[in-house]
Scaffold this motif. Structure first.
Motif, PDB file in Angstrom:
ATOM      1  N   ASP A  54      -3.275  -5.352 -19.057  1.00 35.52           N
ATOM      2  CA  ASP A  54      -3.938  -4.578 -18.010  1.00 35.52           C
ATOM      3  C   ASP A  54      -2.839  -4.231 -16.992  1.00 35.52           C
ATOM      4  O   ASP A  54      -1.733  -4.775 -17.038  1.00 35.52           O
ATOM      5  CB  ASP A  54      -5.032  -5.442 -17.374  1.00 35.52           C
ATOM      6  N   ASP A  71      -3.299  -2.984 -13.035  1.00 35.45           N
ATOM      7  CA  ASP A  71      -3.503  -3.400 -11.642  1.00 35.45           C
ATOM      8  C   ASP A  71      -3.896  -4.875 -11.554  1.00 35.45           C
ATOM      9  O   ASP A  71      -4.867  -5.299 -12.172  1.00 35.45           O
ATOM     10  CB  ASP A  71      -4.581  -2.531 -10.985  1.00 35.45           C
ATOM     11  N   GLY A  72      -3.138  -5.620 -10.787  1.00 36.18           N
ATOM     12  CA  GLY A  72      -3.445  -7.046 -10.604  1.00 36.18           C
ATOM     13  C   GLY A  72      -2.899  -7.922 -11.718  1.00 36.18           C
ATOM     14  O   GLY A  72      -2.864  -9.135 -11.594  1.00 36.18           O
ATOM     15  N   THR A  73      -2.481  -7.300 -12.832  1.00 34.36           N
ATOM     16  CA  THR A  73      -1.915  -8.043 -13.962  1.00 34.36           C
ATOM     17  C   THR A  73      -0.403  -7.873 -13.997  1.00 34.36           C
ATOM     18  O   THR A  73       0.335  -8.831 -14.220  1.00 34.36           O
ATOM     19  CB  THR A  73      -2.550  -7.565 -15.286  1.00 34.36           C
ATOM     20  N   GLU A 125     -11.211  -6.734 -19.989  1.00 36.75           N
ATOM     21  CA  GLU A 125     -10.098  -6.854 -20.941  1.00 36.75           C
ATOM     22  C   GLU A 125     -10.037  -8.237 -21.583  1.00 36.75           C
ATOM     23  O   GLU A 125      -9.691  -8.368 -22.762  1.00 36.75           O
ATOM     24  CB  GLU A 125      -8.751  -6.517 -20.277  1.00 36.75           C
ATOM     25  N   ASP A 130      -6.461  -9.477 -15.557  1.00 35.56           N
ATOM     26  CA  ASP A 130      -7.124 -10.153 -14.437  1.00 35.56           C
ATOM     27  C   ASP A 130      -8.547  -9.641 -14.276  1.00 35.56           C
ATOM     28  O   ASP A 130      -9.194  -9.893 -13.266  1.00 35.56           O
ATOM     29  CB  ASP A 130      -6.330  -9.974 -13.129  1.00 35.56           C
TER      30      ASP A 130
HETATM   31 MG   LIG Z   1      -6.684  -5.492 -13.190  1.00 30.59          MG
END
Ligand SMILES: [Mg+2]
Length: 290
Positions: free
Chosen positions: A35, A37-39, A227, A223
């Protein structure tokens, strides 16, 4: 800004939280799905808070008797369930929540446009800082990202990126973060090269078809609920990055910590491992190839 040094040596047993054993017969991985964003990326850090605040403003107009705390819990729950799908789905949930409270909602497209307007200011600032070289890519990457990608590539693992964010934005932001060499053309997002984008489609129609033929060679990092669930459903191993993005941005010199709220949802989604970032993951990755 100086990122804290990732500890270079860490015992496998110290690596993150092992939630469940790896599936029978799984491995070694030959494809890894990330992933964005955030990952990997922190460029969109804060999107959840912007969306929660906006959703609460909208729900407040329905005149519901629920308390702010009750509404916030409801909003966070439905947003999390849709995280990983194209953004539109979260605004469809918002419209449904308005209707459930007896009011005719605006269209999800109208809600999405306003949310994107609010987010754009923050994202635009960070993209500009990267473009001008005022911020180094490492300041807007989850710690340990580059080492992990290099290590996986060294093992011959094909790397894929899939995000519910619009594809052109993901491609551009991956470029600004210096990640294009790792993923090349294997970057997928909403409204891009895959019609009716979903992560399950990327897994089944791109990755498994091309590389591993079944999930025994699939490793996933994310995150978001969607996913993690999709990787596990396909027979892969899912590593949940319960990243505390705000802390990574506000206190880059401190070690990362687990976001407890994300952790619970990602375990529920089927994650095999939960980690705060990629520092110290090296020995664990090595162990997957022994
Ligand atoms: Mg994310």
């Amino acid at each position: 800004m100086v990122r804290h040094e990732c500890r270079s040596v860490m015992n496998i047993k110290d690596f993150g939280e092992r939630v469940r054993p790896l599936p029978e017969g799984w491995g070694p991985p030959c494809a890894a799905l990330f992933d964005f964003d955030g990952t990997l990326s922190l460029i969109r850090e804060g999107w959840t808070e912007i969306l929660v605040k906006y959703s609460l403003e909208i729900l407040d107009t329905t005149g519901t008797s629920e308390t702010a705390e009750q509404l916030e819990a409801i909003v966070r729950e439905f947003l999390m369930r849709q995280t990983g799908k194209p953004t539109r789905f979260q605004l469809i949930e918002l419209a449904a929540a308005v209707r459930e409270r007896g009011m005719e909602p605006l269209s999800p497209e109208v809600y999405e446009a306003e949310y994107q307007r609010r987010l754009a200011e923050r994202v635009g600032r960070r993209r500009e800082a990267l473009r001008l070289g005022k911020t180094s890519p490492d300041c807007l990457l989850v710690p340990g990202t580059r080492n992990l990608l290099e290590q996986l590539r060294g093992y011959g693992v094909t790397l894929y990126l899939a995000s519910g964010t619009e594809e052109t934005a993901v491609v551009e932001e991956a470029r600004l973060l210096g990640l294009t060499d790792f993923f090349e053309a294997r970057i997928y997002g909403a409204e891009g090269t895959i019609p009716d984008f979903s992560k399950a489609k990327v897994i089944h129609e791109i990755i498994l078809r091309r590389d591993t033929l079944d999930g025994r060679g699939l490793l996933g990092f994310g995150d978001g609920f969607v996913e993690i669930r999709d990787v596990v459903t396909a027979g892969g191993v899912a590593i949940a990055v319960a990243s505390d993005e705000q802390r990574m941005i506000d206190a880059p010199e401190s070690p990362s910590s687990i976001n407890g709220w994300k952790r619970l949802r990602l375990i529920e989604a089927g994650a095999h491992h939960v980690i705060p970032d990629y520092c110290g993951i090296g020995n664990y990755i090595d162990s997957l190839f022994e």
